[in-house]
Design a protein around this motif. Structure first.
Motif, PDB file in Angstrom:
ATOM      1  N   ILE A 202       2.204   7.327  -5.927  1.00 43.57           N
ATOM      2  CA  ILE A 202       2.544   6.149  -6.837  1.00 43.57           C
ATOM      3  C   ILE A 202       2.155   5.095  -5.978  1.00 43.57           C
ATOM      4  CG2 ILE A 202       4.884   6.162  -6.398  1.00 43.57           C
ATOM      5  CD1 ILE A 202       5.093   5.391  -9.495  1.00 43.57           C
ATOM      6  N   ARG A 203       1.445   4.009  -6.390  1.00 40.47           N
ATOM      7  CA  ARG A 203       1.170   2.728  -5.773  1.00 40.47           C
ATOM      8  C   ARG A 203       1.775   1.487  -6.369  1.00 40.47           C
ATOM      9  NH1 ARG A 203      -3.904   4.593  -7.389  1.00 40.47           N
ATOM     10  NH2 ARG A 203      -4.820   2.360  -7.405  1.00 40.47           N
ATOM     11  N   PHE A 204       2.823   1.175  -5.605  1.00 39.15           N
ATOM     12  CA  PHE A 204       3.504   0.003  -6.467  1.00 39.15           C
ATOM     13  C   PHE A 204       2.711  -1.355  -5.970  1.00 39.15           C
ATOM     14  CE2 PHE A 204       7.209   2.670  -6.597  1.00 39.15           C
ATOM     15  CZ  PHE A 204       7.585   2.463  -8.033  1.00 39.15           C
ATOM     16  N   SER A 205       2.033  -2.068  -7.113  1.00 37.09           N
ATOM     17  CA  SER A 205       1.388  -3.311  -6.991  1.00 37.09           C
ATOM     18  C   SER A 205       2.660  -4.569  -6.778  1.00 37.09           C
ATOM     19  CB  SER A 205       0.662  -3.772  -8.091  1.00 37.09           C
ATOM     20  OG  SER A 205      -0.471  -2.720  -8.273  1.00 37.09           O
ATOM     21  N   HIS A 240       2.746   4.397  -1.834  1.00 38.07           N
ATOM     22  CA  HIS A 240       2.000   3.393  -1.067  1.00 38.07           C
ATOM     23  C   HIS A 240       2.235   1.999  -1.898  1.00 38.07           C
ATOM     24  CE1 HIS A 240      -0.958   6.255   0.899  1.00 38.07           C
ATOM     25  NE2 HIS A 240       0.534   6.366   1.113  1.00 38.07           N
ATOM     26  N   VAL A 241       1.501   0.919  -1.333  1.00 42.06           N
ATOM     27  CA  VAL A 241       1.738  -0.328  -1.913  1.00 42.06           C
ATOM     28  C   VAL A 241       0.257  -0.866  -2.472  1.00 42.06           C
ATOM     29  CG1 VAL A 241       3.986  -0.963  -1.285  1.00 42.06           C
ATOM     30  CG2 VAL A 241       2.178  -1.532   0.143  1.00 42.06           C
ATOM     31  N   ASN A 242      -0.031  -1.659  -3.370  1.00 48.86           N
ATOM     32  CA  ASN A 242      -1.116  -2.417  -3.533  1.00 48.86           C
ATOM     33  C   ASN A 242      -0.652  -3.884  -3.419  1.00 48.86           C
ATOM     34  OD1 ASN A 242      -2.517  -0.021  -4.203  1.00 48.86           O
ATOM     35  ND2 ASN A 242      -2.995  -0.463  -6.334  1.00 48.86           N
ATOM     36  N   PHE A 243      -1.216  -4.535  -2.477  1.00 51.12           N
ATOM     37  CA  PHE A 243      -1.315  -6.008  -2.263  1.00 51.12           C
ATOM     38  C   PHE A 243      -2.311  -6.606  -3.346  1.00 51.12           C
ATOM     39  CE2 PHE A 243       0.529  -4.722   1.769  1.00 51.12           C
ATOM     40  CZ  PHE A 243       1.967  -5.001   1.587  1.00 51.12           C
ATOM     41  N   SER A 244      -2.109  -6.636  -4.453  1.00 48.43           N
ATOM     42  CA  SER A 244      -3.122  -7.051  -5.541  1.00 48.43           C
ATOM     43  C   SER A 244      -2.604  -7.631  -6.830  1.00 48.43           C
ATOM     44  CB  SER A 244      -3.800  -5.393  -5.897  1.00 48.43           C
ATOM     45  OG  SER A 244      -4.446  -5.484  -6.810  1.00 48.43           O
ATOM     46  N   PRO A 245      -3.202  -8.439  -7.212  1.00 47.24           N
ATOM     47  CA  PRO A 245      -4.380  -9.204  -6.736  1.00 47.24           C
ATOM     48  C   PRO A 245      -3.905 -10.205  -5.527  1.00 47.24           C
ATOM     49  CG  PRO A 245      -4.256 -10.199  -8.912  1.00 47.24           C
ATOM     50  CD  PRO A 245      -3.248  -8.903  -8.612  1.00 47.24           C
ATOM     51  N   VAL A 246      -4.692 -10.394  -4.437  1.00 48.98           N
ATOM     52  CA  VAL A 246      -4.159 -11.652  -3.728  1.00 48.98           C
ATOM     53  C   VAL A 246      -4.970 -12.709  -4.314  1.00 48.98           C
ATOM     54  CG1 VAL A 246      -4.937 -12.804  -1.323  1.00 48.98           C
ATOM     55  CG2 VAL A 246      -4.247 -10.075  -1.738  1.00 48.98           C
ATOM     56  N   ILE A 247      -4.272 -13.596  -4.640  1.00 47.43           N
ATOM     57  CA  ILE A 247      -4.969 -15.154  -5.465  1.00 47.43           C
ATOM     58  C   ILE A 247      -4.675 -16.204  -4.277  1.00 47.43           C
ATOM     59  CG2 ILE A 247      -4.314 -16.688  -7.041  1.00 47.43           C
ATOM     60  CD1 ILE A 247      -3.229 -14.367  -8.734  1.00 47.43           C
ATOM     61  N   LEU A 248      -5.631 -16.917  -4.244  1.00 45.95           N
ATOM     62  CA  LEU A 248      -5.701 -17.910  -2.964  1.00 45.95           C
ATOM     63  C   LEU A 248      -5.203 -19.211  -3.504  1.00 45.95           C
ATOM     64  CD1 LEU A 248      -9.010 -16.842  -1.231  1.00 45.95           C
ATOM     65  CD2 LEU A 248      -6.325 -16.154  -0.583  1.00 45.95           C
ATOM     66  N   LEU A 259       7.188 -12.076   1.191  1.00 47.12           N
ATOM     67  CA  LEU A 259       7.145 -10.843   0.664  1.00 47.12           C
ATOM     68  C   LEU A 259       6.927  -9.801   1.396  1.00 47.12           C
ATOM     69  CD1 LEU A 259       6.594  -9.168  -2.002  1.00 47.12           C
ATOM     70  CD2 LEU A 259       4.146  -9.305  -1.554  1.00 47.12           C
ATOM     71  N   PHE A 260       6.284  -9.894   2.588  1.00 46.63           N
ATOM     72  CA  PHE A 260       6.143  -8.557   3.672  1.00 46.63           C
ATOM     73  C   PHE A 260       7.550  -8.533   4.180  1.00 46.63           C
ATOM     74  CE2 PHE A 260       1.566  -9.669   4.523  1.00 46.63           C
ATOM     75  CZ  PHE A 260       1.065  -9.069   3.693  1.00 46.63           C
ATOM     76  N   ILE A 279      -5.350  -3.558  -0.384  1.00 47.14           N
ATOM     77  CA  ILE A 279      -5.579  -5.158  -0.415  1.00 47.14           C
ATOM     78  C   ILE A 279      -6.701  -5.521  -1.351  1.00 47.14           C
ATOM     79  CG2 ILE A 279      -6.015  -7.120   0.858  1.00 47.14           C
ATOM     80  CD1 ILE A 279      -4.801  -5.792   3.416  1.00 47.14           C
ATOM     81  N   ILE A 280      -6.507  -6.213  -2.329  1.00 45.80           N
ATOM     82  CA  ILE A 280      -7.566  -6.243  -3.144  1.00 45.80           C
ATOM     83  C   ILE A 280      -7.509  -7.950  -3.752  1.00 45.80           C
ATOM     84  CG2 ILE A 280      -8.509  -5.779  -5.604  1.00 45.80           C
ATOM     85  CD1 ILE A 280      -7.174  -2.974  -5.350  1.00 45.80           C
TER      86      ILE A 280
END
Length: 352
Positions: A202-205, A240-248, A259-260, A279-280
């Motif tokens: 399971i990937r927590f976003s 696992h974790v999804n760092f997603s979406p990375v918004i600039l 967050l980290f 990382i997306i």
């Protein structure tokens, strides 16, 4: 049941009631109005109905679509998973402003559940049997072929409406060379009883909380997602974790650093020992931008940034916006360096 779902209308294909799972779902939402349709893909009130955008969230909460999955092929992936499994659902009760599924389904995309999960499971098992053992460890997994179950929805939410997710998690316990995987933005404690036995990832976003409050509409708060990780590891999931979406935006690096640090403080040794990340960076869409302006314009101030984005035509002919190629590479390098500094034990499986 949380207020995420309050189903009062069910659109269903004629064959749905012939399946045990179909009958289970209909019984679960017994008082709901039932409207028979020829195809789950052809519901004029939902798909392509521009007038429904103002009812975006209401439709997601109150409407369920039931159908029979026709295509049962597993497709090669090579990024998050080795294969995309035939999906057990499409659409979602949540309303993330950047979600790509509405681009294909029109102005409203409530959950569509497919009731022939036994056939889906048999197709996955046959496909996995044909693969043999994983030849060697790779970026996706060390031992197993990985099948993504949730390409077009969120299985944690689907599990509130159907036992199909429980059955698919159980399926992979019996497939020796394969593992299930799905990403989620919703904490559903019911999944803790599914006995994955290490065969479901399971990937927590995750994203900075103040941005999530704008773009991650109707999802579990970030602290709740982080707090759930230890429990899911203890229940037998690979997490696992999804760092997603990375918004600039101005200040994005410090928000991600916070967050980290919250993740570091919020999980224990067992979770850290197996933690990996994807990382997306954000991909947006011109048509979705126009839809969002009509129901959630505040999100577009973050998502629609032509000054730092470039247009790329998708394989399906859609006009997508991605961060400009040269700049994105530099930003991704900065993101990975920040992650390595704050969470050195968290390897990166995939970055895009």
């Amino acid at each position: 049941m949380s207020n995420l779902l309050a189903i009062d209308t069910i659109y269903l294909e004629p064959a749905v009631a012939a399946y045990p799972l179909g009958r289970e779902i209909l019984e679960r939402f017994g008082p709901a109005r039932r409207i028979e349709v020829a195809s789950h893909w052809n519901i004029p009130e939902l798909h392509g109905n521009a007038g429904s955008v103002e009812d975006w969230v209401r439709i997601k909460r109150s409407t369920l679509v039931l159908g029979v999955k026709k295509g049962l092929a597993s497709r090669p992936n090579g990024r998050s998973a080795h294969f995309i499994a035939p999906s057990s659902s499409n659409g979602c009760a949540m309303a993330c402003a950047y979600c790509y599924v509405p681009r294909r389904k029109g102005y409203a995309n409530p959950i569509t559940l497919f009731v022939n999960t036994e056939a889906i499971g048999r197709a996955i098992a046959r496909h996995a049997a044909g693969q043999g053992p994983l030849p060697a460890p790779d970026q996706i997994d060390d031992r197993h072929w990985v099948y993504d179950l949730g390409e077009n929805g969120d299985l944690s939410v689907d599990a509130m409406a159907s036992g199909g997710v429980r059955d698919l998690v159980g399926l992979f316990r019996g497939i020796p060379n394969a593992k299930a995987s799905f990403a989620t933005k919703f904490v559903n404690p019911d999944l803790l009883a599914y006995r994955p036995e290490g065969k479901t990832r399971i990937r927590f976003s995750l994203m900075p909380e103040r941005i999530a409050r704008v773009v991650d509409v109707r999802t579990s708060p970030m602290p709740e997602r982080i707090a759930a990780i230890d429990a899911f590891v203890a229940a037998g999931y690979e997490v696992h974790v999804n760092f997603s979406p990375v918004i600039l935006y101005e200040g994005w690096e410090e928000d991600w650093r916070a967050l980290f640090r919250a993740l570091e403080a919020g999980i224990g040794p067992a979770a850290k020992a197996q933690l990996k990340a994807e990382i997306i960076f954000l991909t947006h869409n011109a048509a979705l931008h126009e839809v969002n302006l009509r129901w959630h314009p505040k999100a577009e101030a973050l998502l629609w940034r032509p000054d730092i984005q470039e247009t790329k035509r998708s394989e399906g002919g859609m006009e997508n916006l991605r961060y400009r190629t040269g700049w994105k590479g530099r930003w991704l390098s900065r993101f990975k360096a920040l992650l390595a500094e704050e969470l050195p034990y968290c390897g990166v499986r995939y970055a895009f």
